[in-house]
Structures are given as C-alpha cells and as structure tokens.
Design a protein around this motif. Structure first.
Motif, PDB file in Angstrom:
ATOM      1  N   CYS A   1     -61.236 -44.828 -43.616  1.00 19.27           N
ATOM      2  CA  CYS A   1     -62.643 -44.819 -44.060  1.00 19.27           C
ATOM      3  C   CYS A   1     -63.578 -45.241 -42.932  1.00 19.27           C
ATOM      4  CB  CYS A   1     -62.829 -45.736 -45.269  1.00 19.27           C
ATOM      5  SG  CYS A   1     -62.155 -45.073 -46.796  1.00 19.27           S
ATOM      6  N   ARG A   2     -63.220 -46.307 -42.213  1.00 17.45           N
ATOM      7  CA  ARG A   2     -64.048 -46.761 -41.099  1.00 17.45           C
ATOM      8  C   ARG A   2     -64.079 -45.720 -39.982  1.00 17.45           C
ATOM      9  NH1 ARG A   2     -61.375 -51.664 -41.968  1.00 17.45           N
ATOM     10  NH2 ARG A   2     -60.169 -51.378 -40.060  1.00 17.45           N
ATOM     11  N   THR A   3     -62.955 -45.080 -39.756  1.00 15.16           N
ATOM     12  CA  THR A   3     -62.880 -44.061 -38.709  1.00 15.16           C
ATOM     13  C   THR A   3     -63.736 -42.857 -39.054  1.00 15.16           C
ATOM     14  OG1 THR A   3     -60.647 -44.785 -38.142  1.00 15.16           O
ATOM     15  CG2 THR A   3     -61.299 -42.597 -37.390  1.00 15.16           C
ATOM     16  N   ILE A   4     -63.694 -42.428 -40.286  1.00 18.32           N
ATOM     17  CA  ILE A   4     -64.517 -41.295 -40.713  1.00 18.32           C
ATOM     18  C   ILE A   4     -65.992 -41.623 -40.556  1.00 18.32           C
ATOM     19  CG2 ILE A   4     -65.234 -39.996 -42.760  1.00 18.32           C
ATOM     20  CD1 ILE A   4     -62.283 -39.954 -43.587  1.00 18.32           C
ATOM     21  N   GLU A   5     -66.368 -42.829 -40.941  1.00 22.42           N
ATOM     22  CA  GLU A   5     -67.759 -43.254 -40.780  1.00 22.42           C
ATOM     23  C   GLU A   5     -68.157 -43.253 -39.303  1.00 22.42           C
ATOM     24  OE1 GLU A   5     -70.506 -47.185 -41.627  1.00 22.42           O
ATOM     25  OE2 GLU A   5     -68.754 -46.844 -42.881  1.00 22.42           O
ATOM     26  N   GLU A   6     -67.287 -43.764 -38.456  1.00 22.35           N
ATOM     27  CA  GLU A   6     -67.568 -43.822 -37.019  1.00 22.35           C
ATOM     28  C   GLU A   6     -67.667 -42.417 -36.412  1.00 22.35           C
ATOM     29  OE1 GLU A   6     -68.678 -45.472 -33.542  1.00 22.35           O
ATOM     30  OE2 GLU A   6     -68.418 -46.530 -35.437  1.00 22.35           O
ATOM     31  N   LEU A   7     -66.811 -41.516 -36.849  1.00 25.01           N
ATOM     32  CA  LEU A   7     -66.882 -40.137 -36.360  1.00 25.01           C
ATOM     33  C   LEU A   7     -68.211 -39.492 -36.742  1.00 25.01           C
ATOM     34  CD1 LEU A   7     -63.265 -38.860 -37.072  1.00 25.01           C
ATOM     35  CD2 LEU A   7     -64.328 -39.148 -34.820  1.00 25.01           C
ATOM     36  N   ALA A   8     -68.649 -39.727 -37.964  1.00 24.74           N
ATOM     37  CA  ALA A   8     -69.922 -39.158 -38.419  1.00 24.74           C
ATOM     38  C   ALA A   8     -71.079 -39.701 -37.582  1.00 24.74           C
ATOM     39  CB  ALA A   8     -70.140 -39.464 -39.901  1.00 24.74           C
ATOM     40  N   VAL A   9     -71.063 -40.985 -37.300  1.00 23.51           N
ATOM     41  CA  VAL A   9     -72.119 -41.595 -36.478  1.00 23.51           C
ATOM     42  C   VAL A   9     -72.106 -40.992 -35.073  1.00 23.51           C
ATOM     43  CG1 VAL A   9     -72.830 -43.748 -35.358  1.00 23.51           C
ATOM     44  CG2 VAL A   9     -72.262 -43.735 -37.794  1.00 23.51           C
ATOM     45  N   ARG A  10     -70.921 -40.858 -34.499  1.00 23.59           N
ATOM     46  CA  ARG A  10     -70.828 -40.335 -33.131  1.00 23.59           C
ATOM     47  C   ARG A  10     -71.207 -38.867 -33.044  1.00 23.59           C
ATOM     48  NH1 ARG A  10     -67.542 -44.050 -29.473  1.00 23.59           N
ATOM     49  NH2 ARG A  10     -67.354 -45.879 -30.794  1.00 23.59           N
TER      50      ARG A  10
END
Length: 129
Positions: free
Chosen positions: A40-49
């Motif tokens: 979940c944190r990784t998906i959020e970080e990918l979206a931000v990047r």
C-alpha cells in the motif's frame, strides 16, 4: 470527401507485466499483513512519483525528472512491476540523450503504464479502502 473523414483516432492500450514471483516473495518474507502494508505504501509512493515526473517535465527540470524516473525503476522492481520499471528507465535514458521530444513521448507512456500498473496491482491485491 470531407476533411473530417480523414481524421484518425489513436487508442493507446498499454499492456502491463507484473512479476508474481516478486510479489509472492514479498508476502513470504514479510507475512500477509506486513506485505500488504508495504504494498500500500509503495503504491502510494509510485503514484506520487509519477505525478512528480510530470511536474518536472512541465518545469523542464531535466535533473529532477531523471532522478524521479530512476527512483521509479527501483521501486517498481521491488514489487515486480516489470513494464513500469522498463518504461521509467526509458524516460531516464531519453533525458540522458538530451532528446526532449522522445522524453515527452516516453513520459506519456510512463504515465499510461503507471496508471494501468497501479490499477492492476490494486485490483489483484484487493486493496479496497
């Protein structure tokens, strides 16, 4: 014949590839709950990047765009997003080549692949809010 009759519409359909072994390894290593939290944190970080990459492009911040694309490669590889990692690498390479047209085109593809990848992994993992 009317000029409008000659207009074609191109549809961009991106195929995403996920490495299920990478995800399964994450779940084996961390356990279900912890792996889900990391995912979940990784998906959020990918979206931000992905959003940051677009922002850097609009600002013509080539250094920022290259750094952001490279970080996407590393993060995507960790959770098995093969296509996303490859296209993010292509963006960084086009920045390195100094080709703004190729960078813009490749970045557009990165955004499409990124959105599709995030949707696919979200649906596969049943990450409903």
């Amino acid at each position: 014949m009317n000029v409008v009759d000659k207009i074609l519409t191109l549809e961009h359909k991106e195929t995403v590839r996920l490495d299920p072994d990478q995800l399964n390894g994450l779940y084996r290593q961390l356990g279900d709950k912890n792996a889900l939290d990391v995912l979940c944190r990784t998906i959020e970080e990918l979206a931000v990047r992905l959003s940051n990459c677009e922002r850097f492009w609009r600002a013509r911040d080539w250094t920022g765009l290259r750094k952001c694309a490279r970080s996407l490669v590393a993060i995507a590889e960790q959770i098995g997003m093969v296509a996303l990692a490859r296209v993010a690498g292509d963006v960084a390479n086009s920045v390195d080549a100094g080709d703004a047209v190729a960078t813009g085109s490749t970045l557009s593809r990165l955004i499409r692949v990124g959105e599709k990848s995030l949707t696919v992994i979200w649906d596969q993992q049943d990450l409903s809010v």
